[in-house]
Design an enzyme around this catalytic site. Structure first.
Site, PDB file in Angstrom:
ATOM      1  N   LYS A   1      90.697 -31.938  -1.145  1.00  0.00           N
ATOM      2  CA  LYS A   1      89.560 -32.062  -2.140  1.00  0.00           C
ATOM      3  C   LYS A   1      88.143 -31.903  -1.788  1.00  0.00           C
ATOM      4  O   LYS A   1      87.356 -31.115  -2.180  1.00  0.00           O
ATOM      5  CB  LYS A   1      89.576 -33.389  -2.970  1.00  0.00           C
TER       6      LYS A   1
ATOM      7  N   GLN B   1      91.087 -42.599  -4.397  1.00  0.00           N
ATOM      8  CA  GLN B   1      92.218 -42.215  -3.978  1.00  0.00           C
ATOM      9  C   GLN B   1      93.347 -43.109  -4.093  1.00  0.00           C
ATOM     10  O   GLN B   1      93.259 -44.220  -3.457  1.00  0.00           O
ATOM     11  CB  GLN B   1      92.315 -41.284  -2.586  1.00  0.00           C
TER      12      GLN B   1
ATOM     13  N   ASP C   1      88.714 -38.309 -12.331  1.00  0.00           N
ATOM     14  CA  ASP C   1      90.232 -38.548 -12.503  1.00  0.00           C
ATOM     15  C   ASP C   1      90.651 -38.323 -13.817  1.00  0.00           C
ATOM     16  O   ASP C   1      92.045 -38.080 -14.195  1.00  0.00           O
ATOM     17  CB  ASP C   1      90.598 -39.513 -11.635  1.00  0.00           C
TER      18      ASP C   1
HETATM   19  N1  GUN Z   1      96.919 -39.704  -5.709  1.00  0.00           N
HETATM   20  C1  GUN Z   1      97.876 -38.823  -5.969  1.00  0.00           C
HETATM   21  N2  GUN Z   1      97.386 -38.019  -6.926  1.00  0.00           N
HETATM   22  C2  GUN Z   1      96.070 -38.346  -7.221  1.00  0.00           C
HETATM   23  C3  GUN Z   1      94.987 -38.182  -7.893  1.00  0.00           C
HETATM   24  O1  GUN Z   1      95.067 -37.058  -8.877  1.00  0.00           O
HETATM   25  N3  GUN Z   1      93.823 -38.835  -8.071  1.00  0.00           N
HETATM   26  C4  GUN Z   1      93.597 -39.873  -7.321  1.00  0.00           C
HETATM   27  N4  GUN Z   1      92.612 -40.689  -7.473  1.00  0.00           N
HETATM   28  N5  GUN Z   1      94.730 -40.485  -6.465  1.00  0.00           N
HETATM   29  C5  GUN Z   1      95.918 -39.728  -6.409  1.00  0.00           C
END
Ligand code: GUN
Length: 293
Positions: A52, A96, A119
């Site tokens: 990211k 996350q 998200d």
């Molecule tokens: N953990 C696995 N995929 C994601 C996601 O798309 N967003 C977040 N915040 N955590 C994750």
């Protein structure tokens, strides 16, 4: 011959487009900032967070990294989220997942301001999606819509079958396919005759979380198959929920693992970060959703 849907290429195209948008914003004096919070050192989370940050760098979005220890308290995390909610210079907040067991994940998600919820996990974002109003859309399902559209696969009027009913993929996927005028079925672990139901799908989205679970017996001849799973097989090779080699001569198109759905999630996160500017300029709007990109 089956068409292999190239998620890596499509996500790169989207990121190039978004880079241009960010450059234009920057020229107008607008800087976009994403705050990424990670609690603990889960190895998969470290990889995702790293990817990211790299995508932000490429596009020109400023990323702020907050790394809390595994022992951080719920209170500490909530305090940080609230501080980031207040900060004028922060557009998006991403916590996350998964979080350590002693932290209430739902409470943390609900604490993120809906206008920074890149998200798309906040109940307000989910609610807005379900009634066709403006809000952030969860990145993996919106990425799958982009994969289909940019591969010239029509959704309207098609039988769309989703295997998996999670809040992050299955449920928002159903709402998005419905928005595109698909006929939508969701199945799950308690579905009777799963093979028969899956076989109705002109478009089959698989998010069941079991390596190579879906073989050719679940596939309609000529179906489009989208594989959301990511696992390591017995030889430590990455694989999806679909047994790719078993189904390949029965499908008309399929996403590979890796290089299918995975890269799209991050591209759509970047899209949401840019969209935060538009949503913030018009908070509380009940305007109809503008379709992504
Ligand atoms: N953990 C696995 N995929 C994601 C996601 O798309 N967003 C977040 N915040 N955590 C994750």
């Amino acid at each position: 011959m089956a068409f292999i849907i190239d998620g890596k290429k499509i996500s790169q195209d989207i990121k190039e487009e978004l880079k241009e948008k960010v450059t234009a914003y920057k020229a107008g004096g607008v800087q976009i900032t994403l705050a990424v919070i990670q609690v603990g050192k889960d190895p998969a989370s470290c990889v995702y967070v790293g990817n990211k940050k790299k995508a932000c760098e490429f596009i020109g979005i400023r990323s702020l990294a907050y790394e809390l220890t595994e022992e951080a308290t719920e209170e500490e995390l909530l305090r940080l989220v609230k501080e980031l909610n207040r900060r004028e210079d922060v557009n998006g907040i991403l916590v996350q997942l998964p979080l350590p067991k002693h932290i209430n994940e739902n409470l943390v998600i609900r604490t993120i301001s809906p206008d920074k919820d890149v998200d798309g996990f906040h109940p307000q974002s989910v609610g807005a999606l379900s009634i066709g109003q403006k809000g952030f859309v969860s990145c993996t399902p919106s990425g799958i819509i982009q994969l289909l559209k940019r591969s010239g696969i029509e959704i309207e009027g098609k039988e769309c079958v989703i295997i998996g009913r999670s809040n992050i993929v299955g449920k928002p996927m159903a709402l998005l396919l419905l928005r595109e005028n698909g006929t939508v079925t969701i199945c799950h672990s308690r579905t009777r005759n799963l093979k028969e139901v899956a076989k109705r799908g002109d478009i089959l989205i698989v998010a069941i979380g079991k390596p190579k679970f879906i073989n050719r017996d679940y596939i309609k001849e000529g179906a489009v198959v989208i594989d959301v799973g990511i696992h390591r097989d017995e030889n430590n090779k990455l694989c999806g929920d679909v047994d790719f080699n078993d189904v390949i001569d029965k499908v008309s198109a399929i996403t590979p693992v890796p290089g299918g759905v995975g890269p799209m999630t991050i591209a759509m996160l970047m899209y949401n970060c840019i969209d935060s500017i538009r949503l913030r300029q018009n908070p509380g709007s009940t305007e109809e959703l503008e379709y992504p990109i």
